[in-house]
Design a protein around this motif. Structure first.
Motif, PDB file in Angstrom:
ATOM      1  N   SER A  11     -17.909 -11.464   0.573  1.00 25.65           N
ATOM      2  CA  SER A  11     -16.858 -10.516   0.912  1.00 25.65           C
ATOM      3  C   SER A  11     -16.530 -10.610   2.390  1.00 25.65           C
ATOM      4  O   SER A  11     -17.318 -11.135   3.198  1.00 25.65           O
ATOM      5  CB  SER A  11     -17.310  -9.091   0.571  1.00 25.65           C
ATOM      6  OG  SER A  11     -18.273  -8.652   1.520  1.00 25.65           O
ATOM      7  N   LEU A  13     -16.476  -8.376   4.742  1.00 21.83           N
ATOM      8  CA  LEU A  13     -17.427  -7.703   5.613  1.00 21.83           C
ATOM      9  C   LEU A  13     -18.743  -8.479   5.689  1.00 21.83           C
ATOM     10  O   LEU A  13     -19.339  -8.622   6.769  1.00 21.83           O
ATOM     11  CB  LEU A  13     -17.684  -6.283   5.104  1.00 21.83           C
ATOM     12  CG  LEU A  13     -18.562  -5.392   5.981  1.00 21.83           C
ATOM     13  CD1 LEU A  13     -17.994  -5.264   7.387  1.00 21.83           C
ATOM     14  CD2 LEU A  13     -18.713  -4.013   5.342  1.00 21.83           C
ATOM     15  N   VAL A  43     -21.228  -2.251   0.893  1.00 23.18           N
ATOM     16  CA  VAL A  43     -21.723  -1.354   1.937  1.00 23.18           C
ATOM     17  C   VAL A  43     -22.825  -0.456   1.391  1.00 23.18           C
ATOM     18  O   VAL A  43     -23.856  -0.254   2.050  1.00 23.18           O
ATOM     19  CB  VAL A  43     -20.569  -0.505   2.520  1.00 23.18           C
ATOM     20  CG1 VAL A  43     -21.112   0.518   3.516  1.00 23.18           C
ATOM     21  CG2 VAL A  43     -19.545  -1.401   3.198  1.00 23.18           C
ATOM     22  N   ALA A  61     -17.388  -2.411  11.498  1.00 24.20           N
ATOM     23  CA  ALA A  61     -16.156  -2.732  10.766  1.00 24.20           C
ATOM     24  C   ALA A  61     -14.925  -2.367  11.586  1.00 24.20           C
ATOM     25  O   ALA A  61     -13.944  -3.120  11.629  1.00 24.20           O
ATOM     26  CB  ALA A  61     -16.143  -1.996   9.428  1.00 24.20           C
ATOM     27  N   ASP A 111     -15.508   0.028   3.508  1.00 23.15           N
ATOM     28  CA  ASP A 111     -15.349  -1.428   3.554  1.00 23.15           C
ATOM     29  C   ASP A 111     -13.863  -1.761   3.554  1.00 23.15           C
ATOM     30  O   ASP A 111     -13.226  -1.849   2.499  1.00 23.15           O
ATOM     31  CB  ASP A 111     -16.037  -2.083   2.350  1.00 23.15           C
ATOM     32  CG  ASP A 111     -15.951  -3.607   2.394  1.00 23.15           C
ATOM     33  OD1 ASP A 111     -15.336  -4.140   3.331  1.00 23.15           O
ATOM     34  OD2 ASP A 111     -16.505  -4.261   1.483  1.00 23.15           O
ATOM     35  N   ASN A 114     -12.184  -4.638   1.266  1.00 21.27           N
ATOM     36  CA  ASN A 114     -12.162  -4.575  -0.195  1.00 21.27           C
ATOM     37  C   ASN A 114     -10.715  -4.624  -0.673  1.00 21.27           C
ATOM     38  O   ASN A 114     -10.119  -3.614  -1.052  1.00 21.27           O
ATOM     39  CB  ASN A 114     -12.851  -3.292  -0.670  1.00 21.27           C
ATOM     40  CG  ASN A 114     -13.034  -3.261  -2.184  1.00 21.27           C
ATOM     41  OD1 ASN A 114     -12.560  -4.144  -2.893  1.00 21.27           O
ATOM     42  ND2 ASN A 114     -13.717  -2.242  -2.667  1.00 21.27           N
ATOM     43  N   ASP A 136     -20.018   5.503   5.266  1.00 26.92           N
ATOM     44  CA  ASP A 136     -20.173   5.451   3.808  1.00 26.92           C
ATOM     45  C   ASP A 136     -20.888   6.674   3.239  1.00 26.92           C
ATOM     46  O   ASP A 136     -20.504   7.169   2.170  1.00 26.92           O
ATOM     47  CB  ASP A 136     -20.943   4.187   3.405  1.00 26.92           C
ATOM     48  CG  ASP A 136     -20.942   3.983   1.898  1.00 26.92           C
ATOM     49  OD1 ASP A 136     -19.926   3.521   1.364  1.00 26.92           O
ATOM     50  OD2 ASP A 136     -21.962   4.322   1.265  1.00 26.92           O
TER      51      ASP A 136
END
Length: 571
Positions: A11, A13, A43, A61, A111, A114, A136
């Motif tokens: 991904s 991230l 995450v 991020a 994230d 995504n 998160d």
């Protein structure tokens, strides 16, 4: 097994963390694989593995991708945009709508890489979606509070004057805390009643309560199509299931085997709706399906069901003889029971003794002796039929002929001065005769016993918002019209969509029928063990329309669209 991860499909991230030296490539691959296996986001899995804290990931991020960082604790949930994103999507994609500015929607995510989630929200809303980074752990808590807040609306959803009545006549008041189990369950009681009433008012035939791992949804089957109507909090799934099982006379402690039950909803002193309830254990809880059974459907009459005048006359001639066998065929949900009960309603007179064996009885018809088949207790269709023949019957209705024993008893009853009605699952009327032969019924028993076979389907009826459309002549000819049909005297219509039909273009359904009386020529073919194709050819010679031809007539009348008929008749 999860999907194997390669550096190229890490991904965004995860790849950034590897590139910046925050994670080794092997670590990132292992965490993302574990996330795929567990159904969590990258995450969430990263925090669970204790590689980073939520604030650290959020800060990384925001800096890496040049996005704003927001503290969700400073946000008032009451000020968030309402009903822009479906609650199920909020839970599934783990994001929250923060504010909307014209065609831009800003969403909080942990994230921001995504893309599938952001693209899905863009598709759902039609807005340009901009991510804002949030922590998160705060995001998870915020989503939970947001979903739980929706439950507040459950408290005042239903008119307190409406009661649920159990099948034994016992009533359960909306405000009866003892009946609902706990005071805290009162909102659930009202919520279920709201769902039932909306389904009835919306013309639904079935209600599906479906639990999944991360969400819970309720769907209505309206005009043959399933539509999602609600996503209550996942935490309510057990309370909803228990409440429905209580009022349907099921064992609430048994959750590992399927159960069947019935319940009633009293809309007024003069109108009661029956529900047939079925539970099924699934991976994430009990799925419940409720079939809505409206007794008034048995009194609609042949015209309202969609029979053409000649088809109606064939059927009336058959039931007027008061002996022999009438068979109705079609897939599940095609209206076979309503057709049979319409016939029974016409025949239901003080001088006639009518008995039915069903699994279970779907429509309560006063004056008709109805029996529920119970195979566990030894009460099969065949057993019920034998008992009926000792009860001085005039008319016998068997819910379905499933085996040779039932077929033999039914045919012998039809040969000895009784009218027998039943259903079979076949594609059309000629195939029904082949099905009886394949069951092992002798041709010399079928030919003199079966008087008429009706095959049927239900097609969606065009809403009042329908619009004339142009269909190429070649397409009409391929669909089954003849050159003489295309004389310009009629106009095909198509679906558009309005508020009344909820933008589907269809409202209600209309029946399409193949009504095939068994003529002497057909009886001779049956005696010769001819195939369904031979019988279909003979029916065509006698002017019997098949399902496609009957459907094309509905298109000419403007009742439905050619697209719908081609889908329903599937030829």
């Amino acid at each position: 097994m999860g999907t194997a991860i390669t550096p190229s499909n890490l991904s965004g991230l995860a790849r950034a963390l590897v590139q910046k030296g925050g994670l080794a490539e092997a670590e990132a691959e292992a965490i993302q694989t574990e996330a795929n296996n567990s159904g969590l986001g990258f995450v969430e899995q990263l925090i669970s593995a204790k590689k980073f804290t939520a604030p650290d990931i959020a800060l990384f991020a925001a800096k890496t991708f040049g996005l704003p960082l927001l503290d969700l604790n400073a946000i008032d949930s009451d000020q968030l945009p309402k009903k822009i994103i479906d609650p199920k999507a909020i839970q599934t994609h783990r994001l929250v709508p923060l504010y909307q500015r014209e065609k831009w929607l800003y969403v909080g995510v942990s994230d921001p890489t995504n893309r599938p989630a952001l693209n899905d929200i863009k598709f759902q809303t039609g807005l340009t979606v901009h991510p804002i980074v949030v922590e998160d752990d705060k995001l998870g808590s915020f989503i939970k509070k947001l979903i739980e807040a929706n439950d507040v609306s459950l408290k005042n959803l239903v008119d307190d004057n409406i009661d649920l009545e159990l099948t034994d006549g016992e009533q359960t008041e909306v405000n009866d805390d003892a009946a609902s189990g706990e005071i805290d369950d009162a909102p659930v009681v009202k919520y279920i009643q709201k769902i039932l009433i909306d389904a009835i008012n919306g013309g639904a035939s079935d209600i599906h309560f479906e639990p999944f791992e991360k969400f819970y949804r309720i769907r209505y089957r309206t005009d043959g199509i399933l539509y999602e109507v609600a996503t209550p909090p996942l935490a309510l799934k057990d309370k909803i299931a228990s409440r429905i099982k209580v009022i349907s006379k099921m064992d609430i402690s048994e959750k590992c085997v399927p159960q069947d039950g019935r319940m009633k909803l009293m809309l007024s002193k003069t109108r009661t709706i029956d529900f047939r309830v079925s539970t099924l254990p699934t991976l994430f809880g009990e799925k419940i399906v409720m079939r809505i059974l409206d007794p008034s459907s048995a009194t609609l009459g042949f015209d309202a069901l969609g029979y053409e005048p000649d088809q109606k006359q064939h059927l009336l001639n058959a039931i007027g003889r008061l002996y022999g066998m009438i068979l109705v065929t079609g897939p599940t949900g095609s209206g076979k029971t309503v057709s049979l009960y319409t016939c029974l309603n016409i025949l239901n007179k003080p001088g006639i003794n009518i008995s039915t064996a069903e699994d279970p009885a779907e429509i309560n018809l006063p004056g008709v002796n109805q029996v529920n088949v119970n195979e566990k207790a030894g009460l099969t269709f065949a057993t019920a039929l034998r008992a009926f023949l000792r009860q001085d019957p005039d008319i016998i209705m068997v819910g379905e002929i499933r085996d040779l024993i039932t077929a033999d008893i039914a045919i012998k009853a039809a040969q000895t001065g009784h009218m027998v009605m039943s259903t079979l699952h076949t594609n059309d009327a000629p195939a029904t005769l082949s099905r009886l032969l394949n069951m092992g019924v002798a041709p010399f028993n079928i030919a003199p016993s079966v008087m008429l076979i009706t095959a049927q389907r239900l097609a969606r009826r065009l809403c009042k918002c329908k619009q004339p459309i142009d269909i190429p002549k070649e397409a009409l000819l391929r669909a089954g019209y003849s050159e003489s049909d295309l004389d310009g005297s009629w106009q095909p219509y198509g679906h558009t969509g309005c508020e009344l039909c909820k933008n589907t273009g269809y409202k209600g359904r209309v029946g399409i029928y193949q009504v095939m009386p068994i003529s002497e020529a057909m009886a001779r073919l049956i005696m010769k063990n001819c195939t369904a194709i031979d019988i279909a050819d003979q029916a065509r010679k006698e002017g019997i329309r098949d399902l496609r031809q009957s459907g094309l007539i509905k298109v000419k009348y403007g009742d439905t669209s050619l697209e719908e008929i081609e889908a329903v008749t599937n030829e």
